[in-house]
Design a protein around this motif. Structure first.
Motif, short mmCIF file in Angstrom:
data_model
loop_
_atom_site.label_atom_id
_atom_site.label_comp_id
_atom_site.label_asym_id
_atom_site.label_seq_id
_atom_site.Cartn_x
_atom_site.Cartn_y
_atom_site.Cartn_z
N GLN A 49 1.00 -1.56 -0.49
CA GLN A 49 -0.03 -0.09 -0.04
C GLN A 49 0.90 1.40 0.11
OE1 GLN A 49 -2.64 -0.48 3.04
NE2 GLN A 49 -4.11 -1.45 2.22
N GLY A 50 0.98 1.67 -1.01
CA GLY A 50 1.46 3.12 -1.11
C GLY A 50 3.54 2.57 -0.77
N SER A 51 4.06 3.32 0.23
CA SER A 51 5.44 2.76 0.18
C SER A 51 5.67 1.88 1.07
CB SER A 51 6.29 4.58 0.35
OG SER A 51 5.62 4.40 1.31
N HIS A 52 4.60 0.94 1.30
CA HIS A 52 4.96 0.13 2.48
C HIS A 52 4.13 -1.37 2.65
CE1 HIS A 52 5.28 3.46 5.70
NE2 HIS A 52 3.92 3.79 5.16
N VAL A 53 4.85 -2.21 2.69
CA VAL A 53 4.69 -3.45 2.60
C VAL A 53 4.70 -4.49 3.73
CG1 VAL A 53 6.37 -5.81 1.52
CG2 VAL A 53 6.56 -3.71 0.63
N VAL A 54 3.70 -5.58 3.91
CA VAL A 54 3.24 -6.08 5.64
C VAL A 54 3.01 -7.51 4.30
CG1 VAL A 54 1.38 -6.37 6.64
CG2 VAL A 54 1.89 -4.23 6.03
N ALA A 55 3.84 -8.11 5.03
CA ALA A 55 3.91 -9.97 4.86
C ALA A 55 3.41 -10.05 6.21
CB ALA A 55 4.95 -10.60 4.31
N HIS A 56 2.29 -11.26 6.22
CA HIS A 56 1.75 -12.09 6.78
C HIS A 56 1.48 -13.76 6.50
CE1 HIS A 56 -1.15 -8.90 9.35
NE2 HIS A 56 -1.01 -8.36 7.52
N CYS A 57 2.75 -14.61 7.10
CA CYS A 57 2.96 -15.39 6.95
C CYS A 57 2.61 -16.96 8.24
CB CYS A 57 4.08 -16.08 7.17
SG CYS A 57 5.39 -15.22 5.64
N HIS A 58 2.33 -17.81 7.54
CA HIS A 58 1.50 -18.71 8.09
C HIS A 58 1.89 -20.20 8.20
CE1 HIS A 58 -0.98 -20.97 11.17
NE2 HIS A 58 -1.16 -21.79 10.23
N ASN A 59 2.50 -21.17 9.69
CA ASN A 59 3.28 -21.94 9.29
C ASN A 59 2.74 -23.04 9.79
OD1 ASN A 59 5.14 -24.13 9.34
ND2 ASN A 59 6.59 -23.54 10.49
N PRO A 60 2.15 -24.13 9.23
CA PRO A 60 1.08 -24.99 9.49
C PRO A 60 1.78 -26.69 9.63
CG PRO A 60 1.19 -24.66 7.03
CD PRO A 60 1.91 -23.45 7.70
N TYR A 61 3.12 -26.16 9.31
CA TYR A 61 4.13 -27.63 9.76
C TYR A 61 4.55 -27.67 10.56
CZ TYR A 61 3.28 -27.52 4.56
OH TYR A 61 1.93 -27.82 3.74
N VAL A 62 5.40 -28.88 11.18
CA VAL A 62 6.00 -28.98 12.28
C VAL A 62 7.56 -28.43 12.76
CG1 VAL A 62 6.76 -30.94 13.63
CG2 VAL A 62 4.84 -31.45 12.41
N GLU A 63 8.25 -27.78 11.48
CA GLU A 63 9.67 -27.69 11.11
C GLU A 63 9.21 -25.83 11.41
OE1 GLU A 63 12.81 -29.07 11.05
OE2 GLU A 63 11.32 -30.98 10.88
N THR A 64 9.98 -25.31 12.12
CA THR A 64 10.03 -23.90 12.34
C THR A 64 10.71 -23.74 10.76
OG1 THR A 64 10.78 -24.29 14.44
CG2 THR A 64 10.97 -21.77 13.70
N ASP A 65 10.26 -22.17 10.31
CA ASP A 65 10.52 -21.59 9.17
C ASP A 65 11.10 -20.33 9.75
OD1 ASP A 65 11.08 -20.79 7.05
OD2 ASP A 65 8.50 -20.95 6.19
N ARG A 66 12.40 -20.17 9.19
CA ARG A 66 13.15 -18.59 9.67
C ARG A 66 12.93 -17.98 8.11
NH1 ARG A 66 18.48 -16.98 12.98
NH2 ARG A 66 16.42 -17.12 14.31
N VAL A 67 11.28 -16.75 8.14
CA VAL A 67 10.57 -15.83 7.39
C VAL A 67 11.94 -14.23 8.07
CG1 VAL A 67 9.13 -17.07 6.82
CG2 VAL A 67 8.93 -15.18 8.70
N GLN A 68 11.93 -13.88 6.63
CA GLN A 68 12.60 -12.74 6.16
C GLN A 68 12.06 -12.17 4.79
OE1 GLN A 68 17.37 -12.49 5.48
NE2 GLN A 68 16.40 -10.22 6.09
N LEU A 69 12.02 -10.81 5.46
CA LEU A 69 11.20 -9.55 4.36
C LEU A 69 12.16 -9.21 3.43
CD1 LEU A 69 8.27 -8.57 3.10
CD2 LEU A 69 8.24 -6.49 4.21
N HIS A 70 12.00 -9.21 2.15
CA HIS A 70 12.80 -8.50 1.54
C HIS A 70 12.81 -7.44 0.07
CE1 HIS A 70 15.93 -11.39 2.18
NE2 HIS A 70 14.95 -12.20 2.75
N ILE A 71 12.84 -6.27 0.23
CA ILE A 71 12.05 -4.53 -0.71
C ILE A 71 12.53 -4.43 -0.89
CG2 ILE A 71 10.46 -3.32 -0.08
CD1 ILE A 71 10.44 -3.79 2.79
#
Length: 116
Positions: A49-71
């Motif tokens: 939205q304009g100059s802002h970015v939002v990411a919503h992440c949901h992990n349904p699995y057993v393993e931990t996922d390290r997520v990172q947003l890149h712009i």
């Protein structure tokens, strides 16, 4: 009387006939290590939205996922940014955000398997 103007159709027909005469051999499928791996990766939705970015992440699995947003920003003088990596544990949702000074060129989320 000539039957063919060029030898190409005859060559193709001969190659097809020879390839059909050899039997098709099937091999048993051996499962690889990758196919036996458990499913992995948070599902992420990004919105701009304009100059802002939002990411919503949901992990349904057993393993931990390290997520990172890149712009990546559109303007050459506007610095591209990466968010702080966040661990999305099993059945966990996380929110990542960032911005540019002006327009957003592209935004994506990277994933890294952190194990259980």
């Amino acid at each position: 009387m000539r039957l063919y103007r060029s030898p190409a159709p005859l060559t193709v027909a001969l190659a097809l006939a020879l390839s059909l005469s050899f039997g098709v051999t099937t091999h048993a499928r051996v499962p690889s290590e990758d196919s036996a791996a458990a499913p992995f990766g948070a599902e992420c939705r990004t919105s701009v939205q304009g100059s802002h970015v939002v990411a919503h992440c949901h992990n349904p699995y057993v393993e931990t996922d390290r997520v990172q947003l890149h712009i990546e920003c559109v303007r050459w003088w506007d610095l591209d940014t990466d968010s702080v990596p966040v661990d999305a544990g099993p059945a966990t949702s996380v929110r990542l955000s960032g911005r540019c000074w002006k327009e957003i060129g592209s935004a994506w989320v990277s994933h890294q398997n952190r194990g259980s």
